[in-house]
Design a protein around this motif. Structure first.
Motif, PDB file in Angstrom:
ATOM      1  N   ALA A   1       0.844  -1.226   0.013  1.00 18.09           N
ATOM      2  CA  ALA A   1       0.032   0.031   0.043  1.00 18.09           C
ATOM      3  C   ALA A   1       0.797   1.415  -0.098  1.00 18.09           C
ATOM      4  CB  ALA A   1      -0.957  -0.023   1.103  1.00 18.09           C
ATOM      5  N   PHE A   2       1.932   1.334   0.763  1.00 16.73           N
ATOM      6  CA  PHE A   2       2.661   2.511   0.845  1.00 16.73           C
ATOM      7  C   PHE A   2       3.616   2.705  -0.541  1.00 16.73           C
ATOM      8  CE2 PHE A   2       1.515   2.767   5.003  1.00 16.73           C
ATOM      9  CZ  PHE A   2       1.550   4.041   5.598  1.00 16.73           C
ATOM     10  N   VAL A   3       3.957   1.663  -1.271  1.00 20.31           N
ATOM     11  CA  VAL A   3       4.594   1.775  -2.303  1.00 20.31           C
ATOM     12  C   VAL A   3       3.790   2.629  -3.324  1.00 20.31           C
ATOM     13  CG1 VAL A   3       5.401   0.460  -4.542  1.00 20.31           C
ATOM     14  CG2 VAL A   3       6.365  -0.350  -2.071  1.00 20.31           C
ATOM     15  N   ARG A   4       2.378   2.051  -3.476  1.00 17.08           N
ATOM     16  CA  ARG A   4       1.734   2.397  -4.502  1.00 17.08           C
ATOM     17  C   ARG A   4       1.107   3.620  -4.095  1.00 17.08           C
ATOM     18  NH1 ARG A   4      -1.921  -3.145  -5.506  1.00 17.08           N
ATOM     19  NH2 ARG A   4      -0.482  -4.333  -6.617  1.00 17.08           N
TER      20      ARG A   4
ATOM     21  N   SER B   1     -10.195   5.275  13.270  1.00 12.43           N
ATOM     22  CA  SER B   1      -9.040   4.454  13.287  1.00 12.43           C
ATOM     23  C   SER B   1      -9.674   2.872  13.643  1.00 12.43           C
ATOM     24  CB  SER B   1      -7.915   5.002  14.294  1.00 12.43           C
ATOM     25  OG  SER B   1      -7.481   6.116  14.286  1.00 12.43           O
ATOM     26  N   ARG B   2     -10.715   2.675  14.571  1.00 13.73           N
ATOM     27  CA  ARG B   2     -10.795   1.443  14.948  1.00 13.73           C
ATOM     28  C   ARG B   2     -11.631   0.889  13.796  1.00 13.73           C
ATOM     29  NH1 ARG B   2     -14.336  -0.121  20.088  1.00 13.73           N
ATOM     30  NH2 ARG B   2     -16.090   0.660  18.847  1.00 13.73           N
ATOM     31  N   ASP B   3     -12.347   1.377  13.346  1.00 17.58           N
ATOM     32  CA  ASP B   3     -13.217   1.142  12.006  1.00 17.58           C
ATOM     33  C   ASP B   3     -12.160   0.676  10.999  1.00 17.58           C
ATOM     34  OD1 ASP B   3     -15.449   1.019  13.178  1.00 17.58           O
ATOM     35  OD2 ASP B   3     -16.556   2.553  12.072  1.00 17.58           O
ATOM     36  N   LEU B   4     -10.982   1.561  10.433  1.00 15.47           N
ATOM     37  CA  LEU B   4     -10.112   1.238   9.603  1.00 15.47           C
ATOM     38  C   LEU B   4      -9.426  -0.084   9.987  1.00 15.47           C
ATOM     39  CD1 LEU B   4      -9.187   4.719   8.810  1.00 15.47           C
ATOM     40  CD2 LEU B   4     -10.147   3.178   7.349  1.00 15.47           C
ATOM     41  N   MET B   5      -9.135  -0.083  11.285  1.00 16.20           N
ATOM     42  CA  MET B   5      -8.290  -1.389  11.513  1.00 16.20           C
ATOM     43  C   MET B   5      -9.102  -2.756  11.529  1.00 16.20           C
ATOM     44  SD  MET B   5      -6.093   0.631  14.537  1.00 16.20           S
ATOM     45  CE  MET B   5      -5.147  -0.781  15.024  1.00 16.20           C
ATOM     46  N   ASN B   6     -10.608  -2.507  11.860  1.00 13.49           N
ATOM     47  CA  ASN B   6     -11.449  -3.714  11.876  1.00 13.49           C
ATOM     48  C   ASN B   6     -11.604  -4.148  10.158  1.00 13.49           C
ATOM     49  OD1 ASN B   6     -12.314  -4.015  14.344  1.00 13.49           O
ATOM     50  ND2 ASN B   6     -13.876  -2.524  14.249  1.00 13.49           N
TER      51      ASN B   6
ATOM     52  N   SER C   1       6.644  17.958  11.352  1.00 10.90           N
ATOM     53  CA  SER C   1       5.783  17.973   9.949  1.00 10.90           C
ATOM     54  C   SER C   1       5.340  19.724  10.041  1.00 10.90           C
ATOM     55  CB  SER C   1       4.696  17.023   9.997  1.00 10.90           C
ATOM     56  OG  SER C   1       4.133  17.353   8.820  1.00 10.90           O
ATOM     57  N   GLU C   2       5.536  20.156   8.820  1.00 11.43           N
ATOM     58  CA  GLU C   2       5.044  21.322   8.726  1.00 11.43           C
ATOM     59  C   GLU C   2       3.494  21.556   8.667  1.00 11.43           C
ATOM     60  OE1 GLU C   2       6.972  23.067   5.079  1.00 11.43           O
ATOM     61  OE2 GLU C   2       8.960  22.818   5.557  1.00 11.43           O
ATOM     62  N   LYS C   3       3.032  20.724   8.043  1.00  9.64           N
ATOM     63  CA  LYS C   3       1.472  20.885   7.886  1.00  9.64           C
ATOM     64  C   LYS C   3       0.772  19.471   8.812  1.00  9.64           C
ATOM     65  CE  LYS C   3       1.398  23.194   3.370  1.00  9.64           C
ATOM     66  NZ  LYS C   3       0.972  23.179   2.165  1.00  9.64           N
ATOM     67  N   PRO C   4      -0.435  19.843   9.371  1.00  6.64           N
ATOM     68  CA  PRO C   4      -1.141  18.629   9.836  1.00  6.64           C
ATOM     69  C   PRO C   4      -1.245  17.555   8.816  1.00  6.64           C
ATOM     70  CG  PRO C   4      -2.304  20.650  10.189  1.00  6.64           C
ATOM     71  CD  PRO C   4      -1.140  20.759   9.277  1.00  6.64           C
ATOM     72  N   LYS C   5      -1.383  16.180   9.079  1.00  9.41           N
ATOM     73  CA  LYS C   5      -1.449  15.096   8.212  1.00  9.41           C
ATOM     74  C   LYS C   5      -2.854  14.415   8.416  1.00  9.41           C
ATOM     75  CE  LYS C   5       3.192  13.437   8.061  1.00  9.41           C
ATOM     76  NZ  LYS C   5       4.256  12.283   8.112  1.00  9.41           N
ATOM     77  N   ASN C   6      -3.427  14.206   7.070  1.00  7.49           N
ATOM     78  CA  ASN C   6      -4.736  13.698   7.084  1.00  7.49           C
ATOM     79  C   ASN C   6      -4.624  12.098   7.544  1.00  7.49           C
ATOM     80  OD1 ASN C   6      -6.729  11.769   5.182  1.00  7.49           O
ATOM     81  ND2 ASN C   6      -7.602  13.831   5.841  1.00  7.49           N
ATOM     82  N   GLN C   7      -5.491  11.790   8.435  1.00  8.09           N
ATOM     83  CA  GLN C   7      -5.273  10.350   9.036  1.00  8.09           C
ATOM     84  C   GLN C   7      -5.445   9.312   8.007  1.00  8.09           C
ATOM     85  OE1 GLN C   7      -8.848   9.425  11.185  1.00  8.09           O
ATOM     86  NE2 GLN C   7      -7.688   8.063  12.479  1.00  8.09           N
ATOM     87  N   ASP C   8      -6.334   9.516   7.003  1.00  6.50           N
ATOM     88  CA  ASP C   8      -6.467   8.351   5.998  1.00  6.50           C
ATOM     89  C   ASP C   8      -5.522   8.528   5.193  1.00  6.50           C
ATOM     90  OD1 ASP C   8      -8.807   8.203   7.348  1.00  6.50           O
ATOM     91  OD2 ASP C   8     -10.191   8.585   5.850  1.00  6.50           O
ATOM     92  N   THR C   9      -5.043   9.569   4.512  1.00  3.21           N
ATOM     93  CA  THR C   9      -4.062   9.681   3.550  1.00  3.21           C
ATOM     94  C   THR C   9      -2.908   8.799   3.932  1.00  3.21           C
ATOM     95  OG1 THR C   9      -5.052  11.767   2.771  1.00  3.21           O
ATOM     96  CG2 THR C   9      -2.937  11.262   2.020  1.00  3.21           C
TER      97      THR C   9
ATOM     98  N   TYR D   1      -1.945   7.211   6.988  1.00  2.00           N
ATOM     99  CA  TYR D   1      -1.860   6.129   7.766  1.00  2.00           C
ATOM    100  C   TYR D   1      -2.563   4.980   7.198  1.00  2.00           C
ATOM    101  CZ  TYR D   1      -0.190   9.738  11.279  1.00  2.00           C
ATOM    102  OH  TYR D   1       0.528  10.872  11.784  1.00  2.00           O
ATOM    103  N   PHE D   2      -3.746   5.265   6.268  1.00  2.06           N
ATOM    104  CA  PHE D   2      -4.295   4.202   5.984  1.00  2.06           C
ATOM    105  C   PHE D   2      -4.316   4.226   4.369  1.00  2.06           C
ATOM    106  CE2 PHE D   2      -5.372   4.476  10.058  1.00  2.06           C
ATOM    107  CZ  PHE D   2      -5.568   3.294  10.738  1.00  2.06           C
ATOM    108  N   PRO D   3      -3.247   4.044   3.572  1.00  2.34           N
ATOM    109  CA  PRO D   3      -3.236   4.561   2.197  1.00  2.34           C
ATOM    110  C   PRO D   3      -3.902   3.275   1.563  1.00  2.34           C
ATOM    111  CG  PRO D   3      -0.953   4.094   2.806  1.00  2.34           C
ATOM    112  CD  PRO D   3      -1.964   4.166   3.965  1.00  2.34           C
ATOM    113  N   GLU D   4      -4.569   3.791   0.225  1.00  2.00           N
ATOM    114  CA  GLU D   4      -4.893   2.793  -0.832  1.00  2.00           C
ATOM    115  C   GLU D   4      -5.725   1.711  -0.304  1.00  2.00           C
ATOM    116  OE1 GLU D   4      -3.739   2.814  -4.394  1.00  2.00           O
ATOM    117  OE2 GLU D   4      -3.341   4.955  -3.505  1.00  2.00           O
ATOM    118  N   SER D   5      -6.646   2.133   0.487  1.00  2.00           N
ATOM    119  CA  SER D   5      -7.561   1.240   1.190  1.00  2.00           C
ATOM    120  C   SER D   5      -8.993   1.161   0.301  1.00  2.00           C
ATOM    121  CB  SER D   5      -7.920   1.482   2.487  1.00  2.00           C
ATOM    122  OG  SER D   5      -6.499   1.412   3.449  1.00  2.00           O
ATOM    123  N   MET D   6      -9.333   2.176  -0.324  1.00  2.00           N
ATOM    124  CA  MET D   6     -10.881   2.222  -0.900  1.00  2.00           C
ATOM    125  C   MET D   6     -10.751   1.796  -2.366  1.00  2.00           C
ATOM    126  SD  MET D   6     -12.805   4.242  -3.084  1.00  2.00           S
ATOM    127  CE  MET D   6     -12.132   5.911  -2.968  1.00  2.00           C
TER     128      MET D   6
END
Length: 423
Positions: free
Chosen positions: A106-109, A200-205, A258-266, A268-273
């Motif tokens: 997922a992180f490569v892609r 996060s819990r739902d994504l980990m589920n 980090s200079e800017k806040p990070k989007n949780q999905d982008t 930490y959970f990339p390429e999931s949808m």
């Protein structure tokens, strides 16, 4: 692409910022996944998640074999990048739980071949990102046990409801995530910490369900399908923009260095949808989507399908319809906080008999005088079904699968009693 559901509220702003990518992230409820125990969801760190290595060994070997088989069909470049990330994690002493073995792919892609593809140090940046994502899972999972109070669950049920059927998937085997548009005041009713933790819990589920689906189908199931309902949307364009702003704030995480806040999905959970199906989209939303979609990358555009009220045939063909809540035409339970009166008359809901044999949750369906009406009732595969029709007024001529029946006022008819349908 990112996760899935912020598209429901961000498409409006896309029409004003057409050069931006579509960001999709699912807003979810604390509702636990049916059939997935707390032990299935990583509660410890991702470094030692599934600490009983012996019990996880067989599952890990099976998943690793499935992923490796999938990679054989990919480019040599992608295979080399995945091997590099795996080596970096090994050297750092990070042992991934079976449900996290997909992360290097997922992180490569999502980063090496996409976000950081034009950077000279893209590999080093991606290694940093994947390590940070693993550490994030460790920290956020510590909050799961403190957020299960009935009061908090009731708030999520009312303001950010979602449903994850444990056995729900489309015909291609991708797990389903069914959810409603958040209420306009969800951010006032729930804290940012609660939203992030439950999300996060739902994504980990979902990671656990994708792992199980990969084993069941003996193929790499890389993501899930989101079914998002907009029938509760209020306030038109202004309301959607307001919810979009709150969603951005809720899912933005401050990271040291980090200079800017990070989007949780982008991050930490990339390429999931895999795809997003948006139901009951109002006319203005469908119009905005037609314009905004022209400026999206083709791969992103193909993943999102915006539907109005006439969505049953699309979901039926994908094997999804039966898993929807009853008020949307499926067989899953309705949200307990849902006021069914909002939907008016003429909504067909499959009811289950109560203790005294009376229907529970069934609504009346009105047929125009002397006019034929075709009703298609869908339900999950392998379920047993009983058709019980009660005629309230006048007389009715009923044709079920070629069998014509006539019913008089106050007469009850039972058809296909206990029949099991495999398809």
């Amino acid at each position: 692409t990112f996760q899935a559901f912020r598209c429901v509220v961000l498409l409006s702003s896309l029409c004003f910022c057409v050069t931006q990518k579509l960001c999709c992230s699912i807003m979810s409820s604390p509702q636990p996944v049916e059939g997935v125990s707390a032990a299935d969801v990583p509660q410890a760190s991702a470094v030692d998640a599934g600490a009983d290595a012996s019990s996880d060994a067989a599952t890990a070997a099976k998943i690793q074999g499935i992923i490796d088989t999938m990679l054989k069909g990919c480019s040599e470049e992608e295979q080399q990048y995945v091997a590099t990330l795996r080596k970096a994690l090994d050297e750092a002493g990070i042992k991934l739980a079976p449900q996290h073995l997909y992360l290097p792919v997922a992180f490569v892609r999502g980063f090496i071949l996409d976000t950081y593809k034009d950077k000279d140090n893209k590999v080093e940046l991606t290694i940093k990102e994947i390590k940070e994502a693993i550490a994030y899972r460790e920290e956020i999972s510590k909050q799961f046990g403190t957020l299960d109070s009935p009061e908090v669950e009731a708030l999520f049920e009312r303001h950010m409801h979602s449903y994850i059927p444990s056995d729900g998937s489309d015909f291609d085997g991708y797990p389903l995530w069914i959810l409603d548009l958040p209420s306009p005041d969800f951010a006032e009713k729930l804290t940012k910490e609660q939203i992030v933790a439950y999300h996060s819990r739902d994504l980990m589920n979902m990671e656990v369900l994708r792992m199980k689906a990969s084993i069941q189908h003996n193929k790499y199931v890389s993501g899930h399908v989101v079914v998002a309902d907009m029938s509760h949307s209020k306030g038109g364009l202004g309301g959607a923009l307001g919810v979009a702003k709150k969603l951005n704030a809720a899912l933005s995480i401050e990271v040291e260095g980090s200079e800017k806040p990070k989007n949780q999905d982008t991050f930490y959970f990339p390429e999931s949808m895999i795809s997003t199906l948006i139901l009951n989209a109002p006319w203005w939303f469908q119009g905005l989507w037609k314009v905004a979609s022209l400026f999206l990358e083709p791969t992103t555009r193909k993943k999102i399908k915006v539907l109005g009220a006439d969505y049953t045939s699309v979901l039926f063909e994908r094997g999804v319809l039966g898993y929807l809540p009853r008020y949307l035409g499926g067989c899953s339970p309705n949200p307990t906080a849902l006021n069914m009166k909002e939907f008016g008359e003429g909504v067909d809901i499959v009811g289950r008999p109560g203790a005294d044999g009376t229907p529970d949750g069934a609504l009346e369906y009105f047929v125009k005088s002397r006019s034929p009406e075709l009703l298609r009732v869908c339900f999950p595969r392998t379920h047993r079904v009983e058709w019980r029709i009660v005629v309230n007024k006048r007389n009715l001529v009923l044709n079920v699968a070629g069998h014509v029946r006539r019913a008089s006022k106050n007469e009850s008819i039972t058809i296909c009693d206990g029949t099991k349908f495999e398809e």
